[in-house]
Design a protein around this motif. Structure first.
Motif, mmCIF file in Angstrom:
data_model
loop_
_atom_site.group_PDB
_atom_site.id
_atom_site.type_symbol
_atom_site.label_atom_id
_atom_site.label_comp_id
_atom_site.label_asym_id
_atom_site.label_seq_id
_atom_site.Cartn_x
_atom_site.Cartn_y
_atom_site.Cartn_z
ATOM 1 N N PRO A 94 -6.680 3.895 -0.759
ATOM 2 C CA PRO A 94 -7.320 2.813 0.001
ATOM 3 C C PRO A 94 -7.719 1.659 -0.920
ATOM 4 C CG PRO A 94 -8.326 4.948 0.487
ATOM 5 C CD PRO A 94 -7.434 5.149 -0.703
ATOM 6 N N PRO A 95 -7.677 0.430 -0.423
ATOM 7 C CA PRO A 95 -8.109 -0.700 -1.240
ATOM 8 C C PRO A 95 -9.604 -0.612 -1.524
ATOM 9 C CG PRO A 95 -7.723 -1.381 1.039
ATOM 10 C CD PRO A 95 -7.251 0.039 0.928
ATOM 11 N N ALA A 96 -10.033 -1.197 -2.635
ATOM 12 C CA ALA A 96 -11.446 -1.149 -3.011
ATOM 13 C C ALA A 96 -12.306 -1.818 -1.945
ATOM 14 C CB ALA A 96 -11.637 -1.820 -4.373
ATOM 15 N N ASP A 97 -11.836 -2.912 -1.404
ATOM 16 C CA ASP A 97 -12.611 -3.625 -0.379
ATOM 17 C C ASP A 97 -11.828 -3.675 0.924
ATOM 18 O OD1 ASP A 97 -14.242 -5.193 1.146
ATOM 19 O OD2 ASP A 97 -13.805 -7.059 0.076
ATOM 20 N N MET A 98 -12.021 -2.651 1.750
ATOM 21 C CA MET A 98 -11.307 -2.612 3.030
ATOM 22 C C MET A 98 -11.765 -3.741 3.945
ATOM 23 S SD MET A 98 -8.879 -0.993 4.593
ATOM 24 C CE MET A 98 -8.533 0.775 4.536
ATOM 25 N N PHE A 102 0.846 -1.200 0.000
ATOM 26 C CA PHE A 102 0.000 0.000 0.000
ATOM 27 C C PHE A 102 0.876 1.243 0.000
ATOM 28 C CE2 PHE A 102 -2.306 -3.443 1.879
ATOM 29 C CZ PHE A 102 -3.482 -3.418 1.139
ATOM 30 N N THR A 103 0.380 2.287 -0.666
ATOM 31 C CA THR A 103 1.129 3.540 -0.722
ATOM 32 C C THR A 103 0.618 4.503 0.346
ATOM 33 O OG1 THR A 103 1.408 3.257 -3.096
ATOM 34 C CG2 THR A 103 1.807 5.464 -2.210
ATOM 35 N N TYR A 104 1.553 5.035 1.084
ATOM 36 C CA TYR A 104 1.270 6.061 2.082
ATOM 37 C C TYR A 104 2.109 7.284 1.736
ATOM 38 C CZ TYR A 104 -1.257 3.101 5.469
ATOM 39 O OH TYR A 104 -2.193 2.317 6.107
#
Ligand SMILES: [Zn+2]
Length: 324
Positions: free
Chosen positions: A51-55, A35-37
Motif C-alpha cells: 500500500p502507498p504510504a499516504d492512501m 502498484f504491485t498486486y
C-alpha cells in the motif's frame, strides 16, 4: 503479464505458494502511478502487495463529487429513484447508461422501515438518501475519508468516522463497495458482527475477481481500482473472510453491469475514468455508441446469469445465530 512468486503471503489464507504478481496503475483520475498486486494461488484473492504510504492522496476532494455538475446530480437523483421504484422515464434513460443495481438488491431485502441501518464507507450518502426518501427512519452513515460531517435530515446523519469507533445495536450494517477499501478485512467484519442486534444482518457489496472481467482485462479491469482496493475477493476468499469473522454467507446476488466492459475497454486504451472523453464524464463524446453500451449490458446480464459478473452482493448472518 503476471509472474508466479513465493515472496508474498496471502492475507486471507496465509498461502505463500504460486502467488502471481501484477502491476496495476491508478486509472480513475489518470495519475498512472504503479502498484504491485498479487493473486493468491490457493484462495484466488487478488490483493494489494504494498500500500502507498499516504492512501489519502488517492481520495482527492473530487472523489466524492464525481457527479459534480448540477445536471449530473439531477440525473443521479432521477436514476436512483428509478432504480428503487422502477418509475420515471428520464430516470430509466439514465439508468440504462449508468445502472445502479445495488439499490434494487437492497429493496429486494425488504428490511422493515423501522430498521436501524448503518452504512459503512457511505461517501456522501447516496444510498442512504434514497432510503430516507422511502420511509426509513433510522439511518446513519460513516466514512473516514469525508472532509467533514454532513447533517442531511433529522433521520439521516453522516459522520467522518471509522467503524472501530462505532457503538450501538444495528439491524443492518451495509458495506456498499467499501469493504475492499479497508486493509483489515476480518477485523472489520468481526466488528460489524459485534455491532449487530439479535436478528441483524450484514449486507456486503463488493467487486469480485471470480469474474470474466478480471480474467479478460487483468490489470485494465476497472474494478481493480488501484490502489484504493486492497482486496478483490474471489467467491472462495470472501467466504473464508466471512467465516473467520463469525458470519455465515446466506446469499450471493450477481449485480454486474455494462460498466465492467466499457470502463475496462477505456483503461486498455489508456483513457482514465474521469478523462474528458470518458463515457463516465461525457457519454456523448465517448468512443461508445448507445448501441454498444446496450450490447455490453446484454453481455453483463449473461455474466450475472452464469455467476461470472464482477460485482456481487452478499447477505451475512452471525454464524452463532444459525443454531439458536
Ligand atoms: Zn489466499
Amino acid at each position: 503479464m503476471g509472474n508466479a512468486t513465493n515472496i508474498y503471503r496471502c492475507e486471507i489464507c496465509d498461502n505463500v505458494t504460486a502467488n502471481v504478481r501484477y502491476k496495476a496503475r491508478e486509472m480513475m483520475f489518470g495519475m498512472y502511478d504503479d502498484f504491485t498486486y498479487f493473486e493468491c494461488g490457493a484462495c484466488g484473492c487478488l490483493q494489494l502487495a504494498t500500500p502507498p504510504a499516504d492512501m489519502g492522496c488517492y481520495y482527492p476532494p473530487s472523489y466524492y463529487s464525481l457527479s459534480g455538475s448540477k445536471m449530473a446530480r439531477v440525473a443521479n437523483w432521477l436514476r436512483d429513484e428509478y432504480a428503487y421504484t422502477k418509475t420515471g422515464i428520464l430516470g430509466r434513460m439514465v439508468f440504462a447508461l449508468f445502472p445502479k443495481f445495488g439499490l434494487q438488491t437492497i429493496k429486494q431485502q425488504q428490511w422493515p422501515q423501522s430498521a436501524r441501518i448503518l452504512d459503512v464507507g457511505c461517501g456522501t450518502g447516496a444510498i442512504l438518501r434514497v432510503l430516507a426518501r422511502h420511509g426509513y427512519q433510522y439511518l446513519h452513515g460513516i466514512d473516514p475519508y469525508l472532509a467533514q460531517d454532513i447533517t442531511v435530515s433529522s433521520t439521516l446523519r453522516i459522520e467522518k468516522r471509522a467503524l472501530d469507533t462505532m457503538t450501538g445495536d444495528w439491524d443492518v450494517i451495509m458495506f456498499n463497495h467499501s469493504l475492499e477499501h479497508i486493509s483489515a478485512q476480518v477485523e472489520t467484519l468481526r466488528h460489524a458482527c459485534r455491532l449487530l442486534a439479535p436478528g441483524g444482518v450484514c449486507f456486503v457489496r463488493i467487486p469480485t475477481a471470480s469474474s470474466f472481467a478480471w480474467e479478460h482485462y487483468r490489470t485494465d479491469w476497472v474494478n481493480m481500482d488501484a490502489p484504493r482496493h486492497y482486496f478483490l475477493h474471489s467467491h472462495k476468499s470472501i467466504n473464508l473472510v466471512a467465516a473467520q469473522a463469525g458470519f455465515h454467507v446466506n446469499a450471493i446476488v450477481q449485480e454486474s453491469s455494462a460498466f465492467q466492459f466499457w470502463a475496462s475497454e477505456q483503461y486498455q486504451r489508456g483513457i482514465s475514468l474521469m478523462a474528458p472523453v470518458s463515457c463516465m464524464t461525457n457519454p456523448l463524446r465517448s468512443a461508445f455508441a448507445w448501441r454498444q453500451i446496450r450490447a455490453y449490458q446484454v453481455q453483463a446480464d449473461e455474466m450475472n446469469r452464469t455467476n461470472r459478473g464482477d460485482e456481487i452482493a452478499l447477505v451475512l448472518t452471525p454464524a452463532a445465530a444459525q443454531h439458536s
